[in-house]
Design a protein around this motif. Structure first.
Motif, mmCIF file in Angstrom:
data_model
loop_
_atom_site.group_PDB
_atom_site.id
_atom_site.type_symbol
_atom_site.label_atom_id
_atom_site.label_comp_id
_atom_site.label_asym_id
_atom_site.label_seq_id
_atom_site.Cartn_x
_atom_site.Cartn_y
_atom_site.Cartn_z
ATOM 1 N N ASP A 91 -30.530 -29.477 -67.512
ATOM 2 C CA ASP A 91 -30.244 -30.875 -67.227
ATOM 3 C C ASP A 91 -29.299 -31.352 -66.267
ATOM 4 O OD1 ASP A 91 -31.758 -31.191 -70.018
ATOM 5 O OD2 ASP A 91 -29.831 -30.212 -70.622
ATOM 6 N N HIS A 92 -28.898 -30.345 -65.415
ATOM 7 C CA HIS A 92 -27.981 -30.703 -64.357
ATOM 8 C C HIS A 92 -26.594 -31.479 -64.880
ATOM 9 C CE1 HIS A 92 -30.804 -29.681 -61.267
ATOM 10 N NE2 HIS A 92 -31.506 -30.688 -61.429
ATOM 11 N N PHE A 93 -26.112 -30.855 -66.069
ATOM 12 C CA PHE A 93 -25.052 -31.179 -66.809
ATOM 13 C C PHE A 93 -23.850 -31.015 -65.898
ATOM 14 C CE2 PHE A 93 -21.557 -31.265 -69.822
ATOM 15 C CZ PHE A 93 -21.741 -32.153 -70.764
ATOM 16 N N PHE A 94 -23.053 -32.406 -66.018
ATOM 17 C CA PHE A 94 -21.938 -32.418 -65.088
ATOM 18 C C PHE A 94 -20.825 -32.993 -66.389
ATOM 19 C CE2 PHE A 94 -18.897 -34.913 -62.653
ATOM 20 C CZ PHE A 94 -18.075 -33.910 -61.950
ATOM 21 N N LEU A 95 -19.710 -32.343 -66.621
ATOM 22 C CA LEU A 95 -18.783 -32.829 -67.292
ATOM 23 C C LEU A 95 -17.663 -33.489 -66.529
ATOM 24 C CD1 LEU A 95 -17.931 -33.134 -70.306
ATOM 25 C CD2 LEU A 95 -16.542 -30.826 -69.819
ATOM 26 N N ASN A 96 -17.295 -34.774 -66.495
ATOM 27 C CA ASN A 96 -16.543 -35.436 -65.747
ATOM 28 C C ASN A 96 -15.200 -35.620 -66.403
ATOM 29 O OD1 ASN A 96 -16.005 -37.354 -63.689
ATOM 30 N ND2 ASN A 96 -16.557 -39.022 -64.729
ATOM 31 N N GLU A 97 -14.761 -34.619 -66.682
ATOM 32 C CA GLU A 97 -13.189 -34.268 -66.878
ATOM 33 C C GLU A 97 -12.556 -33.304 -66.109
ATOM 34 O OE1 GLU A 97 -12.314 -35.870 -69.788
ATOM 35 O OE2 GLU A 97 -13.989 -36.602 -70.445
ATOM 36 N N HIS A 98 -11.215 -33.565 -66.262
ATOM 37 C CA HIS A 98 -10.382 -32.790 -65.150
ATOM 38 C C HIS A 98 -10.462 -31.311 -65.715
ATOM 39 C CE1 HIS A 98 -7.091 -31.653 -62.573
ATOM 40 N NE2 HIS A 98 -6.409 -31.131 -63.494
ATOM 41 N N ARG B 73 -23.109 -24.679 -81.224
ATOM 42 C CA ARG B 73 -24.783 -24.232 -80.896
ATOM 43 C C ARG B 73 -25.349 -25.029 -79.899
ATOM 44 N NH1 ARG B 73 -27.157 -26.523 -86.623
ATOM 45 N NH2 ARG B 73 -28.899 -25.675 -85.429
ATOM 46 N N VAL B 74 -24.349 -25.374 -79.040
ATOM 47 C CA VAL B 74 -24.800 -26.363 -77.737
ATOM 48 C C VAL B 74 -24.334 -25.403 -76.463
ATOM 49 C CG1 VAL B 74 -24.395 -28.499 -76.539
ATOM 50 C CG2 VAL B 74 -24.590 -28.448 -78.785
ATOM 51 N N ARG B 75 -25.097 -25.064 -75.818
ATOM 52 C CA ARG B 75 -24.945 -24.488 -74.560
ATOM 53 C C ARG B 75 -24.989 -25.284 -73.368
ATOM 54 N NH1 ARG B 75 -29.746 -20.269 -75.959
ATOM 55 N NH2 ARG B 75 -30.564 -22.316 -76.622
ATOM 56 N N PHE B 76 -24.101 -25.140 -72.230
ATOM 57 C CA PHE B 76 -24.393 -26.040 -71.316
ATOM 58 C C PHE B 76 -25.625 -26.002 -70.319
ATOM 59 C CE2 PHE B 76 -19.501 -26.083 -71.780
ATOM 60 C CZ PHE B 76 -19.324 -27.319 -72.208
ATOM 61 N N HIS B 77 -25.998 -24.739 -70.482
ATOM 62 C CA HIS B 77 -27.507 -24.676 -69.624
ATOM 63 C C HIS B 77 -28.503 -25.155 -70.343
ATOM 64 C CE1 HIS B 77 -24.901 -22.076 -66.943
ATOM 65 N NE2 HIS B 77 -25.568 -22.314 -66.033
ATOM 66 N N THR B 78 -28.509 -25.346 -71.581
ATOM 67 C CA THR B 78 -29.622 -25.902 -72.459
ATOM 68 C C THR B 78 -29.267 -27.190 -73.123
ATOM 69 O OG1 THR B 78 -29.369 -24.213 -73.978
ATOM 70 C CG2 THR B 78 -30.931 -23.610 -72.176
ATOM 71 N N PHE B 79 -28.435 -27.859 -72.678
ATOM 72 C CA PHE B 79 -27.730 -28.876 -73.418
ATOM 73 C C PHE B 79 -28.383 -29.697 -74.273
ATOM 74 C CE2 PHE B 79 -25.158 -32.816 -74.148
ATOM 75 C CZ PHE B 79 -23.983 -32.384 -74.485
ATOM 76 N N MET B 80 -29.413 -30.625 -73.657
ATOM 77 C CA MET B 80 -30.193 -31.533 -74.478
ATOM 78 C C MET B 80 -31.202 -30.638 -75.449
ATOM 79 S SD MET B 80 -29.014 -34.410 -74.097
ATOM 80 C CE MET B 80 -30.558 -35.287 -75.359
ATOM 81 N N ARG B 81 -31.772 -29.696 -75.005
ATOM 82 C CA ARG B 81 -32.549 -28.828 -75.756
ATOM 83 C C ARG B 81 -31.874 -28.424 -77.098
ATOM 84 N NH1 ARG B 81 -34.934 -23.722 -74.790
ATOM 85 N NH2 ARG B 81 -33.987 -23.672 -72.643
ATOM 86 N N ASP B 82 -30.517 -27.986 -76.737
ATOM 87 C CA ASP B 82 -29.618 -27.513 -78.092
ATOM 88 C C ASP B 82 -29.286 -28.729 -79.176
ATOM 89 O OD1 ASP B 82 -29.881 -24.942 -77.235
ATOM 90 O OD2 ASP B 82 -28.002 -24.811 -76.348
ATOM 91 N N CYS B 83 -29.190 -29.791 -78.437
ATOM 92 C CA CYS B 83 -28.696 -31.028 -79.085
ATOM 93 C C CYS B 83 -29.875 -31.641 -80.053
ATOM 94 C CB CYS B 83 -28.081 -32.093 -78.274
ATOM 95 S SG CYS B 83 -26.324 -31.926 -77.599
ATOM 96 N N ARG B 84 -30.974 -31.536 -79.513
ATOM 97 C CA ARG B 84 -32.161 -32.219 -80.117
ATOM 98 C C ARG B 84 -32.678 -31.121 -81.207
ATOM 99 N NH1 ARG B 84 -35.162 -34.240 -74.574
ATOM 100 N NH2 ARG B 84 -34.511 -36.430 -75.054
ATOM 101 N N ALA B 85 -32.298 -30.000 -81.079
ATOM 102 C CA ALA B 85 -32.632 -28.944 -82.014
ATOM 103 C C ALA B 85 -31.766 -29.216 -83.297
ATOM 104 C CB ALA B 85 -32.496 -27.545 -81.725
ATOM 105 N N MET B 86 -30.845 -29.750 -83.299
ATOM 106 C CA MET B 86 -30.025 -30.298 -84.555
ATOM 107 C C MET B 86 -29.620 -31.529 -84.858
ATOM 108 S SD MET B 86 -26.137 -28.710 -83.373
ATOM 109 C CE MET B 86 -25.354 -29.409 -82.055
#
Length: 339
Positions: free
Chosen positions: A90-97, A270-283
């Motif tokens: 998902d090209h996940f980017f966490l906009n935190e310091h 249960r949420v991995r950054f490399h499969t973020f949305m897939r893991d979220c949708r599964a639960m």
């Protein structure tokens, strides 16, 4: 599932990076991700200039001196650069310091990151406050910011625990209820706007048509109530063990926004950054559960404010004010320029 090479990349980003680091495109994905989350300062400067030229026809230096990016331009910039700086499918980017030497790639799951951040903050509080009592970890996310692609669409995301999300809702609702019960507004104090060297003094005060003392007392009681409820909600949601997430569409004005509200700390595992949305949708859970909890909290809060207002009017002497340390608030020159 590995993402396809250059998936989501705009031509402008490819051309800009070719000018700065052409060998990037021959690297394996792991090396590309390590580069993207910690782009060397010199590369970053050159890339910003090249991409600014590609997207808007001018250099970043010129933009800083003569004009600021509009909201539309900023959204385009964030979308364009995300495939380089984000990770996973998902090209996940966490906009935190992140602390020096740290990055999102050091954590596989959302819980690993969240618990690490929680431990660091708790250690800091214990150093700063000798009598601080550490709290158990029940999930720490609170209105965190992220960017990612959802079904190929660039999206801004907010990440929260259910307890924190509920707390933010009842705090806002409580402020609205207080304003309905005691209309008030902020007005400039006698020193507002005074120049002190390069700084400007901020001196806004509440005007409530003579009920300032009652309002102040109610605000103090409301703050104590919401803090107590926040802790209780953390405990109850964690104990329920729902292991899920609510996906709330908060898009507005054509800007996609998704609020992900996690029920408890086990859900974060249960949420991995490399499969973020897939893991979220599964639960994913039905958001009506969360809305019912919100309605219950709002009803409880309305009763609380009504009872406390009546009690304050019966027993509060408006001539008696809480003793407070009076602080001077100074706004540094240029403090809001980047907002």
């Amino acid at each position: 599932m590995a993402k396809e090479p250059l998936h989501g990349w705009k031509p402008e980003l490819r051309r800009a990076l070719m000018k700065v680091r052409p060998e990037y495109f021959s690297w394996p994905q792991e090396q590309q991700e390590h580069y993207g989350v910690a782009i060397p300062a010199d590369d970053r400067k050159r890339l910003d200039i090249a991409l600014m030229q590609e997207l808007f026809g001018h250099t970043k230096e010129a933009a800083e001196q003569d004009e600021r990016l509009s909201f539309e331009e900023l959204n385009l910039w964030n979308e364009t650069v995300l495939p380089l700086t984000g990770i996973g499918e998902d090209h996940f980017f966490l906009n935190e310091h992140f602390r020096e030497g740290d990055s999102l790639l050091h954590y596989q799951t959302l819980r690993e990151y969240d618990e690490s951040e929680y431990r660091w903050q708790e250690e800091h509080r214990q150093k700063e406050q000798a009598d601080y009592v550490a709290k158990p970890y029940r999930g720490y996310l609170y209105l965190g910011w992220a960017r990612l692609f959802v079904d190929g669409r660039f999206t801004y995301a907010t990440l929260s625990m259910a307890a924190g999300y509920l707390n933010s809702v009842i705090e806002e609702h409580g402020a609205d209820l207080l304003k309905q019960r005691i209309p008030h507004q902020y007005v400039p104090g006698p020193h507002h706007g005074e120049r002190v060297g390069d700084n400007t003094r901020w001196d806004m005060r509440i005007s409530a048509d003579g009920q300032e003392g009652v309002l102040e007392e109610l605000r103090e009681r409301l703050w104590t109530h919401t803090q107590t409820r926040h802790e209780a909600l953390h405990e109850s949601w964690d104990a329920c063990g729902l292991n899920g997430v609510y996906l709330l569409d908060e898009s507005h004005d054509g800007e996609p926004n998704l609020h992900l509200v996690f029920t408890d700390k086990e859900a974060l595992s249960r949420v991995r950054f490399h499969t973020f949305m897939r893991d979220c949708r599964a639960m994913c859970r039905d958001a009506s559960e969360l809305h019912r909890a919100i309605d219950e909290e709002k009803a409880t809060l309305a009763d609380f404010i009504e009872d406390q207002h009546a009690e304050v009017l019966r027993n509060h002497d408006p001539k008696v004010r809480r003793l407070r340390k009076r602080n001077k608030v100074m706004i540094a020159k240029g403090a809001f320029d980047d907002l």
